[in-house]
Motif scaffolding. Structure first.
Motif, short mmCIF file in Angstrom:
data_model
loop_
_atom_site.label_atom_id
_atom_site.label_comp_id
_atom_site.label_asym_id
_atom_site.label_seq_id
_atom_site.Cartn_x
_atom_site.Cartn_y
_atom_site.Cartn_z
N MET A 1 0.84 -1.15 -0.33
CA MET A 1 0.06 -0.04 -0.20
C MET A 1 0.92 1.10 0.03
SD MET A 1 -3.33 0.67 -0.15
CE MET A 1 -4.04 -0.90 0.78
N PHE A 2 0.35 2.29 -0.58
CA PHE A 2 1.29 3.41 -0.82
C PHE A 2 0.35 4.68 -0.44
CE2 PHE A 2 2.74 0.31 -3.65
CZ PHE A 2 3.94 0.16 -3.41
N ASP A 40 10.56 -6.28 -1.25
CA ASP A 40 9.90 -5.25 -0.79
C ASP A 40 9.13 -4.42 -2.06
OD1 ASP A 40 10.77 -5.62 1.95
OD2 ASP A 40 12.16 -4.00 1.87
N SER A 41 8.28 -3.74 -1.67
CA SER A 41 7.50 -3.33 -2.94
C SER A 41 7.81 -1.62 -3.01
CB SER A 41 5.99 -3.38 -2.68
OG SER A 41 5.38 -4.70 -2.61
N CYS A 48 3.01 -0.87 -8.74
CA CYS A 48 3.72 -1.56 -7.72
C CYS A 48 4.49 -2.58 -8.16
CB CYS A 48 2.54 -2.18 -6.65
SG CYS A 48 3.03 -3.11 -5.29
N THR A 50 8.12 -5.37 -7.17
CA THR A 50 8.71 -6.10 -6.33
C THR A 50 10.25 -6.09 -6.40
OG1 THR A 50 6.89 -7.73 -5.88
CG2 THR A 50 9.36 -8.25 -5.04
N LYS A 85 8.20 4.12 -1.80
CA LYS A 85 8.36 2.91 -0.94
C LYS A 85 7.00 2.56 -0.35
CE LYS A 85 12.04 4.09 1.41
NZ LYS A 85 13.18 4.04 2.40
N ALA A 86 6.81 1.30 -0.03
CA ALA A 86 5.41 0.89 0.44
C ALA A 86 5.22 1.43 1.97
CB ALA A 86 5.24 -0.48 0.63
N SER A 99 -3.09 1.57 -4.11
CA SER A 99 -2.67 0.05 -4.32
C SER A 99 -1.40 0.23 -5.01
CB SER A 99 -3.90 -0.77 -4.73
OG SER A 99 -4.10 -0.38 -5.96
N GLY A 100 -1.23 0.90 -5.88
CA GLY A 100 -0.15 0.78 -7.00
C GLY A 100 -0.63 -0.41 -8.12
#
Length: 203
Positions: A1-2, A40-41, A48, A50, A85-86, A99-100
């Motif tokens: 989530m962002f 990490d996302s 979004c 990885t 970054k998330a 949500s990306g």
């Protein structure tokens, strides 16, 4: 989530083809990678992705062909990208919940100065219009913005000098394509009041 609050502008330093899509090596600009690990996302222009590798002040991500087919700006070597970054649960929500997951690609219709700010009008896929409301939130290339006006299949936003200075949006031109993510709350409202929650529509 962002949150849609861009933390840095990076560069697509290298792009390599893979059987499943592309591998991107991204120079992070001012983004602090010290607390980033593989897995990490990170949102890249609102998408979004990885982190698959970290090395020499650079990070890598893999992009599937499916993602490439429904987004914009991830296949342009040397291009600048918005990075975030998330979020952590303890972070301030300065923008809105993002949500990306890109909902569609819009097209810049006009991008004109208005005093110290700029007015940006974007043409939207018809399928997304019902999720866009005046004074509501929308994400453009990963940037959380407020809708000022809607007319036909276009919406308009105002970009203040700070937003222009810390994102890639200052480089937009008429005809440019941008990644759009509508407010997820609008999608949940549709789900709650639409046919999707009607028991008769199940089965």
């Amino acid at each position: 989530m962002f949150t849609g609050i861009v933390q840095a502008v990076g560069e697509l330093r290298r792009i390599a083809s893979q059987e499943s899509g592309l591998r991107l090596d991204i120079a992070p600009g001012m983004l602090d990678l010290r607390d980033v690990n593989t897995g990490d996302s990170i949102a890249i222009n609102g998408v979004c992705l990885t982190v698959t590798a970290l090395a020499d002040d650079m990070f890598s991500v893999d992009v599937s062909r499916e993602t490439l087919s429904c987004t914009e700006g991830l296949d342009k070597q040397g291009g600048s990208v918005n990075l975030e970054k998330a979020m952590r649960l303890s972070d301030r929500l300065g923008g809105h919940l993002v949500s990306g997951h890109v909902d569609g690609v819009g097209e810049v219709v006009t991008f004109t100065p208005d005093g110290e700010s700029y007015r940006l009008a974007i043409k939207v896929p018809v399928s997304l219009l019902k999720y866009i409301a005046k004074k509501g939130s929308i994400t453009v290339n990963g940037v959380s913005l407020t809708v000022n006006a809607i007319a036909g299949d276009e919406f308009e936003i105002n970009l203040i000098p700070h937003t222009l200075a810390v994102t890639t949006l200052s480089a937009l031109k008429t005809g440019a394509k941008v990644n759009l993510e509508v407010d997820m709350l609008a999608r949940y409202v549709e789900r709650l009041i639409g046919d999707g929650m009607n028991p008769k529509s199940v089965g």
